[in-house]
Design a protein around this motif. Sequence first.
Motif, PDB file in Angstrom:
ATOM      1  N   ILE A 422       0.838  -1.206   0.000  1.00  0.00           N
ATOM      2  CA  ILE A 422       0.000   0.000   0.000  1.00  0.00           C
ATOM      3  C   ILE A 422       0.867   1.248   0.000  1.00  0.00           C
ATOM      4  O   ILE A 422       0.569   2.229  -0.698  1.00  0.00           O
ATOM      5  CB  ILE A 422      -0.942  -0.029   1.219  1.00  0.00           C
ATOM      6  N   GLN A 423       1.957   1.231   0.776  1.00  0.00           N
ATOM      7  CA  GLN A 423       2.828   2.405   0.829  1.00  0.00           C
ATOM      8  C   GLN A 423       3.439   2.709  -0.534  1.00  0.00           C
ATOM      9  O   GLN A 423       3.536   3.880  -0.946  1.00  0.00           O
ATOM     10  CB  GLN A 423       3.931   2.172   1.856  1.00  0.00           C
ATOM     11  N   LYS A 424       3.853   1.679  -1.270  1.00  0.00           N
ATOM     12  CA  LYS A 424       4.511   1.897  -2.561  1.00  0.00           C
ATOM     13  C   LYS A 424       3.521   2.243  -3.668  1.00  0.00           C
ATOM     14  O   LYS A 424       3.878   2.930  -4.626  1.00  0.00           O
ATOM     15  CB  LYS A 424       5.303   0.645  -2.953  1.00  0.00           C
ATOM     16  N   ASN A 425       2.276   1.789  -3.576  1.00  0.00           N
ATOM     17  CA  ASN A 425       1.322   1.949  -4.668  1.00  0.00           C
ATOM     18  C   ASN A 425       0.089   2.739  -4.247  1.00  0.00           C
ATOM     19  O   ASN A 425      -0.977   2.587  -4.862  1.00  0.00           O
ATOM     20  CB  ASN A 425       0.885   0.573  -5.185  1.00  0.00           C
ATOM     21  N   TYR A 426       0.232   3.569  -3.224  1.00  0.00           N
ATOM     22  CA  TYR A 426      -0.945   4.262  -2.696  1.00  0.00           C
ATOM     23  C   TYR A 426      -1.554   5.214  -3.726  1.00  0.00           C
ATOM     24  O   TYR A 426      -2.773   5.377  -3.786  1.00  0.00           O
ATOM     25  CB  TYR A 426      -0.559   5.028  -1.429  1.00  0.00           C
ATOM     26  N   HIS A 427      -0.743   5.855  -4.530  1.00  0.00           N
ATOM     27  CA  HIS A 427      -1.228   6.873  -5.474  1.00  0.00           C
ATOM     28  C   HIS A 427      -1.471   6.310  -6.868  1.00  0.00           C
ATOM     29  O   HIS A 427      -1.525   7.070  -7.842  1.00  0.00           O
ATOM     30  CB  HIS A 427      -0.229   8.020  -5.554  1.00  0.00           C
ATOM     31  N   GLN A 428      -1.611   5.003  -6.991  1.00  0.00           N
ATOM     32  CA  GLN A 428      -1.925   4.407  -8.283  1.00  0.00           C
ATOM     33  C   GLN A 428      -2.859   3.224  -8.083  1.00  0.00           C
ATOM     34  O   GLN A 428      -3.095   2.789  -6.955  1.00  0.00           O
ATOM     35  CB  GLN A 428      -0.645   3.950  -8.996  1.00  0.00           C
ATOM     36  N   GLN A 429      -3.385   2.716  -9.195  1.00  0.00           N
ATOM     37  CA  GLN A 429      -4.363   1.651  -9.130  1.00  0.00           C
ATOM     38  C   GLN A 429      -3.707   0.340  -8.688  1.00  0.00           C
ATOM     39  O   GLN A 429      -2.648  -0.042  -9.179  1.00  0.00           O
ATOM     40  CB  GLN A 429      -5.023   1.459 -10.510  1.00  0.00           C
ATOM     41  N   PHE A 430      -4.372  -0.348  -7.752  1.00  0.00           N
ATOM     42  CA  PHE A 430      -3.854  -1.635  -7.305  1.00  0.00           C
ATOM     43  C   PHE A 430      -4.122  -2.687  -8.373  1.00  0.00           C
ATOM     44  O   PHE A 430      -5.160  -2.659  -9.059  1.00  0.00           O
ATOM     45  CB  PHE A 430      -4.513  -2.065  -6.006  1.00  0.00           C
ATOM     46  N   ASP A 431      -3.200  -3.641  -8.544  1.00  0.00           N
ATOM     47  CA  ASP A 431      -3.364  -4.711  -9.526  1.00  0.00           C
ATOM     48  C   ASP A 431      -3.208  -6.061  -8.845  1.00  0.00           C
ATOM     49  O   ASP A 431      -3.189  -6.165  -7.614  1.00  0.00           O
ATOM     50  CB  ASP A 431      -2.373  -4.546 -10.681  1.00  0.00           C
ATOM     51  N   ASN A 432      -3.071  -7.100  -9.653  1.00  0.00           N
ATOM     52  CA  ASN A 432      -3.007  -8.459  -9.100  1.00  0.00           C
ATOM     53  C   ASN A 432      -1.682  -8.773  -8.429  1.00  0.00           C
ATOM     54  O   ASN A 432      -1.499  -9.884  -7.920  1.00  0.00           O
ATOM     55  CB  ASN A 432      -3.287  -9.485 -10.206  1.00  0.00           C
ATOM     56  N   THR A 433      -0.738  -7.821  -8.421  1.00  0.00           N
ATOM     57  CA  THR A 433       0.513  -8.048  -7.686  1.00  0.00           C
ATOM     58  C   THR A 433       0.360  -7.764  -6.194  1.00  0.00           C
ATOM     59  O   THR A 433       1.294  -7.998  -5.422  1.00  0.00           O
ATOM     60  CB  THR A 433       1.636  -7.168  -8.255  1.00  0.00           C
ATOM     61  N   ALA A 434      -0.779  -7.245  -5.813  1.00  0.00           N
ATOM     62  CA  ALA A 434      -1.010  -6.985  -4.387  1.00  0.00           C
ATOM     63  C   ALA A 434      -1.042  -8.300  -3.616  1.00  0.00           C
ATOM     64  O   ALA A 434      -1.653  -9.275  -4.071  1.00  0.00           O
ATOM     65  CB  ALA A 434      -2.326  -6.236  -4.199  1.00  0.00           C
ATOM     66  N   PRO A 435      -0.382  -8.369  -2.454  1.00  0.00           N
ATOM     67  CA  PRO A 435      -0.403  -9.613  -1.658  1.00  0.00           C
ATOM     68  C   PRO A 435      -1.830  -9.938  -1.207  1.00  0.00           C
ATOM     69  O   PRO A 435      -2.468  -9.138  -0.514  1.00  0.00           O
ATOM     70  CB  PRO A 435       0.498  -9.285  -0.464  1.00  0.00           C
ATOM     71  N   LEU A 436      -2.319 -11.074  -1.613  1.00  0.00           N
ATOM     72  CA  LEU A 436      -3.699 -11.458  -1.310  1.00  0.00           C
ATOM     73  C   LEU A 436      -3.794 -12.450  -0.150  1.00  0.00           C
ATOM     74  O   LEU A 436      -4.897 -12.888   0.185  1.00  0.00           O
ATOM     75  CB  LEU A 436      -4.349 -12.063  -2.560  1.00  0.00           C
ATOM     76  N   GLU A 437      -2.648 -12.828   0.451  1.00  0.00           N
ATOM     77  CA  GLU A 437      -2.715 -13.737   1.592  1.00  0.00           C
ATOM     78  C   GLU A 437      -3.440 -13.113   2.775  1.00  0.00           C
ATOM     79  O   GLU A 437      -4.000 -13.821   3.617  1.00  0.00           O
ATOM     80  CB  GLU A 437      -1.302 -14.136   2.028  1.00  0.00           C
ATOM     81  N   VAL A 438      -3.463 -11.773   2.820  1.00  0.00           N
ATOM     82  CA  VAL A 438      -4.106 -11.086   3.929  1.00  0.00           C
ATOM     83  C   VAL A 438      -5.617 -11.006   3.758  1.00  0.00           C
ATOM     84  O   VAL A 438      -6.349 -10.723   4.705  1.00  0.00           O
ATOM     85  CB  VAL A 438      -3.510  -9.662   4.066  1.00  0.00           C
ATOM     86  N   VAL A 439      -6.106 -11.266   2.539  1.00  0.00           N
ATOM     87  CA  VAL A 439      -7.535 -11.146   2.244  1.00  0.00           C
ATOM     88  C   VAL A 439      -8.223 -12.462   2.611  1.00  0.00           C
ATOM     89  O   VAL A 439      -7.975 -13.499   1.986  1.00  0.00           O
ATOM     90  CB  VAL A 439      -7.756 -10.808   0.754  1.00  0.00           C
ATOM     91  N   ASN A 440      -9.073 -12.421   3.607  1.00  0.00           N
ATOM     92  CA  ASN A 440      -9.798 -13.623   4.003  1.00  0.00           C
ATOM     93  C   ASN A 440     -11.088 -13.755   3.206  1.00  0.00           C
ATOM     94  O   ASN A 440     -11.392 -12.947   2.322  1.00  0.00           O
ATOM     95  CB  ASN A 440     -10.073 -13.611   5.509  1.00  0.00           C
ATOM     96  N   LYS A 441     -11.852 -14.773   3.519  1.00  0.00           N
ATOM     97  CA  LYS A 441     -13.062 -15.073   2.745  1.00  0.00           C
ATOM     98  C   LYS A 441     -14.089 -13.957   2.835  1.00  0.00           C
ATOM     99  O   LYS A 441     -14.771 -13.636   1.855  1.00  0.00           O
ATOM    100  CB  LYS A 441     -13.660 -16.390   3.246  1.00  0.00           C
ATOM    101  N   ALA A 442     -14.213 -13.331   3.996  1.00  0.00           N
ATOM    102  CA  ALA A 442     -15.227 -12.281   4.167  1.00  0.00           C
ATOM    103  C   ALA A 442     -14.921 -11.064   3.304  1.00  0.00           C
ATOM    104  O   ALA A 442     -15.837 -10.397   2.807  1.00  0.00           O
ATOM    105  CB  ALA A 442     -15.306 -11.882   5.633  1.00  0.00           C
ATOM    106  N   TRP A 443     -13.655 -10.754   3.129  1.00  0.00           N
ATOM    107  CA  TRP A 443     -13.278  -9.572   2.360  1.00  0.00           C
ATOM    108  C   TRP A 443     -13.093  -9.860   0.877  1.00  0.00           C
ATOM    109  O   TRP A 443     -13.051  -8.917   0.073  1.00  0.00           O
ATOM    110  CB  TRP A 443     -11.982  -8.975   2.921  1.00  0.00           C
ATOM    111  N   ARG A 444     -12.957 -11.112   0.480  1.00  0.00           N
ATOM    112  CA  ARG A 444     -12.610 -11.420  -0.909  1.00  0.00           C
ATOM    113  C   ARG A 444     -13.689 -10.939  -1.883  1.00  0.00           C
ATOM    114  O   ARG A 444     -13.383 -10.486  -2.991  1.00  0.00           O
ATOM    115  CB  ARG A 444     -12.386 -12.928  -1.060  1.00  0.00           C
TER     116      ARG A 444
END
Length: 583
Positions: A422-444
């Motif tokens: 988030i710190q490196k890409n805060y001012h641009q669109q997030f893509d599929n390189t974002a770490p998704l291990e933190v995203v649980n089922k409720a947030w997916r």
Amino acid sequence: MPVQFLTEEQRANYGCYLAEPTAGDLARYFHLHDDDHQNIFTNRGEHNRLGFAFQLPTVRYLGSFLNPISQVPDTVLTCLSRQLGLPDTSCLIEYNDQRQRLRHINEISQKYGYREISDPFVGFRLTRWLYAQCWTGTERPTLLFERATTWLLAHKVLLPGASTLERFISKLRHRVEQHLWKILIQSISHEQKLKLETLMSVPEGNNRSWFDQMRAGPTTISGPSLVRALERLDMIRNYGVTLPPSSISIPHNRISTLSQFASRAKVTAINRLPPRRRLATLAAFMKTLEATAQDDALDILDKLLHEIFSDAAKSDQKARLRSLRDLDAAATTLANVCTLLLDTEVPDITLHTMIFEKFPREELAKTLEETYTLVRPADNVFYCELKARYRRVRIFLPKLLQHIQFSASPSGEATVAALTYIQKNYHQQFDNTAPLEVVNKAWRRYVLQDHDKQTVDQQAYIFCVLDQLRTALKHREVFVSKSFRYADPRAGLLSGIEWEAARPMICRTLGLSLDPQPLLDELARELDQTYRSVAAHLPDNSAVRFEGLPGKEELILSPLDKIDEPESLIALRKKVAERMPQV
């Protein structure tokens, strides 16, 4: 530094009988052995024997020789006279010869190894031991006095005068403090000294000194308050005052004590300190101020995130209550449709015709759409309400990620990786390189909204990471360095060579074997037996049951029956309440 710190009562009770010795003390200190009897009966006269017998256990018990006429407890005289076979203790009045008493004192000291504190070897050992006590702790002088007295008793050293021991402790504490101040300021440059002295000055247009501004923590819970706390943290880091490498040997509580004094004292009181102590106090304060400021910022973050998510949950609950009437109407319509579908008397050929006659297709589609809108999943994260509060997060998030460096244990690495992204890409669109291990089922369902799962919703991803961050901070899976409340919980654990050296002693103290496998096998057998026993009695246990849908059953335990309070407890509580002071 004051030389006298004992009260008059403490001074009067020093080296004296404060009360009648207990039965345990009589058995430990006043029991006369065979050698004691032999030494006692070398004296002529019952009064000399009883006087010698009194002086010997007295020095064992108190550490000093006393005048037996004025300070002899009755239980002590009774115990000693019974052992000596002297029923009449009035002969002790004749024990008035000062020369005889001094001869007994010298004889007991020589035969039983009692020494004076002026002995060079005794003085060196006491100084070294007491210096370590002063260096590693911050106890008050009276407590050090008590510890020194105990040490003298344990090492067969006759107690000196109270004022002598007071001066000795005061002088030693002063030496320790002088050494501490010297280490703290020995590597501080001239420029850093000027910066520390400048802290006491008041800038133009302000009524508070720099020192007061830096130690003043946040007082409100809000996004702007968190931003100010982070700016304060950055200002402290940029001040450029560091302690010398030799300060590593200083116990943390010594630096913490100086820092606490600086954080509470007025600027005028700090200015009145001697130059060396004032400089050391300010240096210690700056040393701990970064950790304190970082803890203050994280405290605000924790409370602010709790407030944001709690407010969103309350708003979702209110919206849910407002929509119950519409949900009931939609559920009733769909229930009527299902009733027709399950009616076996209705032919399949005419089923659709009958349904659409009673419920037009457009109305049924609208009802179904409203149902999907109103129904909440079991693990709902009320993202719609959170999304309306994104502005509060946008105020502090960039500065938070800029000024605070998070670290993690293995269970929190996914959260830290997401924060870094988030710190490196805060001012641009997030893509599929974002770490998704933190995203649980409720947030997916909110983070990955498109069909190809290649685009990440930025706001949903940020709220998901913040949700995981507040949980990880609470469990200390995520931590920061230079912190008191949010530090790495593993930092104080022994590891490597240190653990291997301490392991035998710790295992012996706990009564455990060096090989953990037998204990683990025993615990595994106990767990297996307990599980099998519970499973075998489960059908007959009316207090335990499983409820819920297949595959999602929950364990339900019946509550215990209420036990009425006995009359004795009510009466006791009433008497205790009557004795409590009125505040």
